[in-house]
Write a protein that holds these residues in place. Structure first.
Motif, PDB file in Angstrom:
ATOM      1  N   HIS B 134      -7.273   0.659  -4.215  1.00  0.00           N
ATOM      2  CA  HIS B 134      -5.901   0.422  -4.647  1.00  0.00           C
ATOM      3  C   HIS B 134      -5.289  -0.803  -3.978  1.00  0.00           C
ATOM      4  O   HIS B 134      -4.144  -1.140  -4.247  1.00  0.00           O
ATOM      5  N   SER B 135      -6.031  -1.415  -3.092  1.00  0.00           N
ATOM      6  CA  SER B 135      -5.439  -2.496  -2.304  1.00  0.00           C
ATOM      7  C   SER B 135      -6.316  -3.747  -2.314  1.00  0.00           C
ATOM      8  O   SER B 135      -7.543  -3.662  -2.275  1.00  0.00           O
ATOM      9  N   SER B 136      -5.672  -4.901  -2.375  1.00  0.00           N
ATOM     10  CA  SER B 136      -6.378  -6.169  -2.225  1.00  0.00           C
ATOM     11  C   SER B 136      -7.198  -6.121  -0.943  1.00  0.00           C
ATOM     12  O   SER B 136      -6.724  -5.640   0.094  1.00  0.00           O
TER      13      SER B 136
ATOM     14  N   LYS C 233      -9.813  -1.167 -11.048  1.00  0.00           N
ATOM     15  CA  LYS C 233      -8.448  -0.893 -10.604  1.00  0.00           C
ATOM     16  C   LYS C 233      -7.491  -2.015 -11.007  1.00  0.00           C
ATOM     17  O   LYS C 233      -6.440  -1.778 -11.608  1.00  0.00           O
ATOM     18  N   ARG C 234      -7.847  -3.231 -10.675  1.00  0.00           N
ATOM     19  CA  ARG C 234      -6.908  -4.326 -10.873  1.00  0.00           C
ATOM     20  C   ARG C 234      -6.682  -4.642 -12.347  1.00  0.00           C
ATOM     21  O   ARG C 234      -5.747  -5.351 -12.696  1.00  0.00           O
TER      22      ARG C 234
ATOM     23  N   THR D  65      -0.510   1.349 -13.831  1.00  0.00           N
ATOM     24  CA  THR D  65      -0.809  -0.037 -13.469  1.00  0.00           C
ATOM     25  C   THR D  65      -0.691  -0.936 -14.696  1.00  0.00           C
ATOM     26  O   THR D  65      -0.047  -1.989 -14.656  1.00  0.00           O
ATOM     27  N   HIS D  89       5.374  -0.149  -5.362  1.00  0.00           N
ATOM     28  CA  HIS D  89       3.992   0.145  -5.735  1.00  0.00           C
ATOM     29  C   HIS D  89       3.286  -1.133  -6.184  1.00  0.00           C
ATOM     30  O   HIS D  89       2.133  -1.375  -5.821  1.00  0.00           O
ATOM     31  N   ILE D  90       3.995  -1.960  -6.941  1.00  0.00           N
ATOM     32  CA  ILE D  90       3.363  -3.203  -7.406  1.00  0.00           C
ATOM     33  C   ILE D  90       3.068  -4.156  -6.250  1.00  0.00           C
ATOM     34  O   ILE D  90       2.259  -5.062  -6.373  1.00  0.00           O
ATOM     35  N   ASN D  91       3.721  -3.941  -5.120  1.00  0.00           N
ATOM     36  CA  ASN D  91       3.450  -4.779  -3.958  1.00  0.00           C
ATOM     37  C   ASN D  91       2.267  -4.275  -3.146  1.00  0.00           C
ATOM     38  O   ASN D  91       1.504  -5.055  -2.594  1.00  0.00           O
ATOM     39  N   HIS D  92       2.113  -2.957  -3.088  1.00  0.00           N
ATOM     40  CA  HIS D  92       1.144  -2.388  -2.143  1.00  0.00           C
ATOM     41  C   HIS D  92      -0.098  -1.775  -2.768  1.00  0.00           C
ATOM     42  O   HIS D  92      -1.135  -1.714  -2.125  1.00  0.00           O
ATOM     43  N   ASP D  93       0.030  -1.283  -3.971  1.00  0.00           N
ATOM     44  CA  ASP D  93      -1.007  -0.365  -4.428  1.00  0.00           C
ATOM     45  C   ASP D  93      -1.653  -0.739  -5.737  1.00  0.00           C
ATOM     46  O   ASP D  93      -2.125   0.131  -6.480  1.00  0.00           O
ATOM     47  N   GLU D  94      -1.691  -2.010  -6.074  1.00  0.00           N
ATOM     48  CA  GLU D  94      -2.259  -2.388  -7.373  1.00  0.00           C
ATOM     49  C   GLU D  94      -3.463  -3.322  -7.251  1.00  0.00           C
ATOM     50  O   GLU D  94      -3.952  -3.825  -8.255  1.00  0.00           O
ATOM     51  N   CYS D  95      -3.941  -3.546  -6.041  1.00  0.00           N
ATOM     52  CA  CYS D  95      -5.163  -4.353  -5.853  1.00  0.00           C
ATOM     53  C   CYS D  95      -5.076  -5.696  -6.584  1.00  0.00           C
ATOM     54  O   CYS D  95      -6.060  -6.166  -7.156  1.00  0.00           O
ATOM     55  N   ALA D  97      -3.354  -6.376  -9.275  1.00  0.00           N
ATOM     56  CA  ALA D  97      -3.216  -6.289 -10.732  1.00  0.00           C
ATOM     57  C   ALA D  97      -2.067  -7.141 -11.280  1.00  0.00           C
ATOM     58  O   ALA D  97      -2.246  -7.822 -12.289  1.00  0.00           O
TER      59      ALA D  97
END
Lengths: 352, 352, 352, 352
Positions: B134-136, C233-234, D65, D89-95, D97
Motif C-alpha cells: 500500500h506504500s511507495s 496496487k498502484r 483507489t 489516504h491518497i497521501n499515505h496508502d496508495e503506493c 497511484a
C-alpha cells in the motif's frame, strides 16, 4: 579529401553558421534574467511574430523531439490518437517519446504517396471510432513539412488537410524540422504555410539549418500557451540561460540567414539530383524537392563510395536504397567531388 | 551603476566563461557525427573519467531538471520513493518533473539541519513500510551538494548517508547543481565526494558555474548506462549536434576553469558574508559555505536596495529572509559596491 | 422470442454460472483478511498451480484490460515495443491502456494469416532496430489464444513463436481472454499451451466463460511476481474483499466447470457454423475453431435479422462482415432458433 | 470464540450484506449489454441521482483507489497539485497511484486537527506559487469524509473549505470511502454534504459498508463526465459484466440498507468507545464520530488481546496507539465480548 564535406548522412552533421555563433557571443554581456525573461528572448519572440505575421508565443527547446512531443501533448488528450503519415518521424524515430510525453496517447498512421498524408485517408482517420470508449480518440493531425522523404506539401494540400482536420474538431501540428527548406521551395510566406492553413502549433526547426541546439515551439493558438510553460518546465526543457537559445534564433533569423541557408541546402540537393539522374544505373525514388534525396543505387557502387570514406545511410529503409542529405554548409565543390566519385564508382564496375 | 553586477538573485544570471565560448567555436569545424558519436563527446567523457578517477559513462543534457530526473528514474522503480531533504530542489522547484519522468514514483522528504539529511531520519526512511504494497517503496536517496541553502555535506556525512543507503539496498543520487562550489570548499577530490561514498549517479552541474546549457549525468554504476541512452532519447534530451555540449564541457574542465570559477564564486560569497556579519541589523541564517547566503535583513533595508536596482529573492521562503547568490562572474568590486549600498541602507534608516 | 438468447454480439452478454454465484455466497462467512491474504485466495492460487502443473503466483484483477496491461508492463521496459498481431485486442480495443500502464512503451504490429503472428514476421520484429536509441526496443511478444477472429494457435505454432522470442532475449505474454475455449479445442493441458512453450505471464480470462468479474494474472516466471504486487496496487486493482474474486475462480475451476462451459460455447459455435455453411449466400471468413465466427452475409439478410431483434456486430471490421459469438450460456435451442431466422431471412429475400 | 467477530482491524474484513448478494443473483437473468449499457446500470445511476437530488453521472469501479485516482485525474492537470490533509489516504496508502494515474501531478499536504484540513492552511495552499512555472500548480482540494482518524467534517466546515476552493478557481473532490458513516453521524442529506458545498466529484464508497467490490464515482460537474469514460476504460476499470456492479449498488441503496449498515457500524463504535472511556488506563485519541477509534492502550494490554486472537493495528502510526474499526456486521455481542477481554487484560496486569 579532408577539405570536402564527404558525409551526406544527415544535415545534422553540419556545424553552426558563424552568424549564429556571433549572436551568441554578442549576448554574453553582463547578467540577464533566466528562463526566458531576458531581453534576447523577448526580442526573438517578437521577431518570430514578425516572421509569422501574427502575435505568436514561442518556447525554445533543445531538440526536435521535445518540440514535437510538447506540441502534440498540448493538443492531444491522454486517450487521444495523433494521426500522422506512416513515414512520420514521430512514428519511427522517437523511441516512444510521444507516448512518454503524453502517457496513454497513441500514434495512428495513415497512408499517402511521397510520405504525404492522403486526404481520403485523413477523412477516414478523423472519424475512426469517434465516441467509442474502447478506442483511442482521433485528436490531432501532425504533418511533416518538408517530409521525411524530401517531398513537400503544396499550400493547397496543407489547407485541404487543415480543413478536414478543423471540420472534425481536431487540432493540427506541423513538424517543421526542415521548415525553411520547404518554405524556400514553395516560395511562400511562413504564415501561408502554417496558421493560414489551420496549423495550431509548429515545431520550428532551426538546428539542422544553422543553429546549435535551438528549436522553437511556435504557438498560434494562444489558449495552448499558458499550460505550455508548465509542460516545458516539467519535461526538463526550461533552460536557465535561455538568452543563448534566443540568441541562436536571432542570429538565425537576422538578415534572412535562415532563408539563405535553406536555399543553399536545397540548391545543392538539386545539383546532386541532376547529376544522379544522368546515370542510368541510379534511379531517384519519390519526389525530392528539399534537401533529401532517396535513390536506388547498385550495391557495388554504394560499397565503393563507403570504402572511399563517403558517408550516407544505405539499405536502412529498403535494400539498395540510399539517402543523401545536403545542408547549408554543403558547397558546390562538395557535390561535384561526390558526383565524380559516384561516376567513377559506376564506371569502375563497368570496366571490371 | 551599470558597470557592476547588481543581481544576486541566482548564479544563473551570469553569462558564459569566454573559454567555454572559445571551445565551442573551436569545435565548429567541418562535419561531425551527431548524437554523441563525435570526437569531442568521446574526449569529454574521457576527461570526466580522469576527473573522477573512474571509467564513467556520461550523458549530456540541457538542464539540471533533466539531469536529476533522468538520474532518479534510472534507479527508482515506478512505485518507488525518492528520499530527499525537505529543502531539496527536486521537492520544491521541478513542477512535478520527477513524477513526470517516472510516473508513479514519489518524493519522500526527510528533515535535518542546514538542509542536510539527518542520518537518523534516513535510517527511518529507508525502512519506511518496506514490503507493504500500500506504500511507495524506499528506493533511492538523493542529496544535494552544495545544498539549496549553501551548506555543504562533509565527506564523513556523505559516506555515513551512503552506508545507510547501501546497507538497505537502496541507490544513491547526488544533485550536483553546484558540485564545483562544494568541491573547492571541501578541498577534496571528485572521487572522494561521490562514488567512494556510494553515489551511483551524479547530476554534474556546469551551467551555473560557467557553461551555457550543458549538464552531465555521470554514471558510476555502469549497469545503469545502457538503458540511460533510451531514457535520454525518449525524453527529448538527445541533442543532434552534441559536439557543442561536449565542447562546453571541455572548455569548462580544461585548465581547471571549473575549479577557478567555483573558487571565485565562493570567495565572493565569503567576502559578502564577512561584510554582512559586521552589521548587527543583519543575521546570517544557517551555515553558508559555498556561494549562497541566506540572511535576515530589515524590511526597510531590503526595500531600499531593491529600489536602487539591486536584485535578490526576498521573503520568498520566510518573511524578511533574503537570498544572495554569487557566481564565477562576481567581482570584488561587485561585492564592495553591494556592501556599500547595504551599509548605506542600514544607516539611512538609522538617520531617519 | 424472449425465451431465447438472441444476442450473438459477444460472450460478455452472458450472466454468471450458478456454481460461481454459489461459491461467492459460500465464502461470505464471517470475517476474512483483505487484499488476498485470506483462505480462499490462497486456495485459488493453489488450485491454479495444480491446473498449470507449476507453482505459479496469481493476481486477481477485475478486467482483461488490467490483466493484459499489468502483465505487459511487468516484462516491458518503458522504452520497449510489445510485438503483437495487427488484429490484437491490445492494438485495437484498449483506448491506449497499454501505453497508459507503461508510459513510453509502444505496440508494434506484425502480420500473419488468421490473426496469428507469422513466425517470419516475428523474426523480423525481434531484431527491429535493436540497440538503436532512436527506436522503441523489441521487448515482449504478446499472442492471443484463442485469437480475436476465433482461430487457434496449435501447440507447435506457440512453441515456435516462443523459441524465436526466447532466442532473442525477449519475454512472452499470452492474452487468454478465451483461454478455455482454445484449450478444449486443442484438447491439451494448460501447461502445454503456456509455460512449456515459453509463456512468462498469462492473462487467464474467466469472465467471458462464466465468472462475474475475475481475471487472473498467472505468473510463471517468479522474478516478475514481487513487483507485480506494487503494480497491481498502484493501478487501483488491489481489491479489499479479494476473497470474492478468489471464490469466483474456485467456483469456475471446481468440477471442471470452466472446461464444460468452454466446450458448450465451442460446440454451439460449431453447430452455428455448420448451419451457416449450408447456405451459399453466406461464407465463413477465416478459420474459426473456438466460439467466434466471422462471416460474410448479404446486407438484406443482416438487416432483417437485426430488425427482428437479433444482435451482432455488422460491418464493423469490413463491409458486410458480421461477427457471431456464442457463450457457455448459449443453448442448442438458441442456435437453432437463430439459424431458422437466418434461413428465413435468406429465402425471404429470394421470394421477394 | 469463533462465533464472535474478533477482528477490529478494518471494516473491509466484513463480508457482504445478504441483500447485496440477492440483488446480484436477481440480475443474473438472461443476456445484458456490457460496459454499463444495461438496465441495472441505468437504474443504479437513476437511483444515485435521486439520492443526491441531482442528475449525476455515475461510473462504477472496483476499488476506492481507482475511484479516488480517476476522480482526481479528471480535475487536475498533469502539472497540478492535489491539496489534502497530511493524514489523507491518497497521501499515505496508495503506493503512488495518484501519481500513476496522472503522471506529473503531485500531492501537497496540509495540516489541521483531527485529520481535517485547516481553512487557514487551505488559504495558503490554494495560493502556493500560483503562476510560478517551477512549481506544481494548486488545482484540486481533496477531503476525506469521514476522515482517516474517524472524525467528521461538519457541513459548515465542508462549505467553508468549498468556498475557499471555488474562490480560487480550484476543483473539489471528496474521498467518501466511509461516506455513509459520515452521513448518518451528521444526519444530513447526501446533497448537503457534497455538491451543495462545492464538491465536483465524489468517490462514493460502498465496499466497506456492505457491497463486494463496487465503488461509484459520482460526477456532479457534468463537464467532467465525457472524458471520464475514456479514463475509466484506459485504466482497466471498464467492467464488461457491469450489471453486477450496478446490482450491488442497487442492493446497497434499496430500502436504505446503506443507511442502516452505517448506523450499525457507528453505533457499535460508540458502544466500544464508551466502554473504553471507563478505563483510566486507556485514552481515546482525537474525536471519533464514525466507526474508527484510535486510542492509547498499555502495551501489556494490547499484547494480551493479540495473544488471545483479537486483531487490530497497533503501534503502526504511533507507539502504543491502536486502531479499532467496526463495521455493519459488528454486533453488540462482538463489542461486549471484546470489551470484556479488554477489561480482563487491564485488570490481569494489575493483579500481576
Amino acid at each position: 579529401m579532408s577539405t570536402y564535406n564527404t558525409a551526406f548522412t544527415s544535415d545534422n552533421l553540419a556545424g553552426v553558421s558563424p552568424q549564429v555563433l556571433e549572436a551568441m557571443a554578442r549576448c554574453n554581456e553582463g547578467q540577464a534574467d533566466p528562463y526566458g525573461r531576458d531581453k534576447c528572448s523577448r526580442q526573438a519572440e517578437k521577431m518570430l511574430s514578425d516572421v509569422f505575421e501574427k502575435d505568436v508565443r514561442v518556447f525554445f527547446v533543445s531538440t526536435g523531439t521535445a518540440a514535437n512531443c510538447l506540441s502534440l501533448s498540448s493538443i492531444t488528450p491522454p486517450w487521444g490518437a495523433v494521426l500522422c503519415h506512416h513515414d512520420g518521424h514521430i512514428n519511427h524515430d522517437e523511441c516512444g517519446a510521444p507516448e512518454f510525453f503524453n502517457p496513454g496517447a497513441r500514434v495512428l498512421t495513415l497512408d499517402g504517396v511521397d510520405s504525404k498524408i492522403d486526404p481520403e485517408a485523413l477523412k477516414w482517420g478523423v472519424k475512426h471510432r469517434v465516441g467509442d470508449m474502447h478506442s483511442s480518440q482521433p485528436a490531432t493531425v501532425s504533418l511533416t513539412q518538408a517530409t521525411e522523404s524530401g517531398s513537400i506539401y503544396t499550400l493547397d494540400e496543407i489547407c485541404r488537410l487543415g480543413a478536414i482536420t478543423k471540420n472534425s474538431g481536431l487540432r493540427m501540428h506541423m513538424d517543421g524540422a526542415r521548415f525553411a527548406n520547404a518554405l524556400v521551395a514553395l516560395n511562400c510566406s511562413p504564415a501561408d504555410m502554417t496558421w493560414k492553413c489551420g496549423v495550431d502549433v509548429l515545431s520550428f526547426g532551426a538546428t539542422k539549418n544553422g543553429t546549435m541546439s535551438a528549436e522553437a515551439i511556435v504557438v498560434f493558438d494562444k489558449t495552448i500557451a499558458q499550460e505550455m510553460s508548465f509542460r516545458v518546465k516539467r519535461s526538463g526543457q526550461l533552460g536557465s540561460k535561455m538568452r543563448f537559445m534566443a540568441a541562436q534564433m536571432l542570429g538565425y533569423l537576422e538578415n534572412d540567414l535562415w532563408i539563405q541557408n535553406a536555399r543553399q541546402a536545397n540548391a545543392m540537393a538539386a545539383l546532386l539530383k541532376s547529376g544522379l539522374e544522368k546515370l542510368p544505373e541510379i534511379s531517384v525514388v519519390g519526389s525530392p524537392q528539399a534537401n533529401i534525396i532517396f535513390c536506388k543505387i547498385p550495391k557495388y557502387c554504394a560499397d565503393r563510395l563507403l570504402a572511399q570514406g563517403f558517408h550516407f545511410y544505405h539499405s536502412k529503409w529498403e535494400k539498395d536504397v540510399v539517402r543523401f542529405v545536403t545542408s547549408f554548409s554543403t558547397t558546390e565543390q562538395d557535390v561535384q567531388h561526390f558526383l565524380s566519385a559516384i561516376y567513377e564508382a559506376v564506371s569502375y564496375q563497368k570496366a571490371v
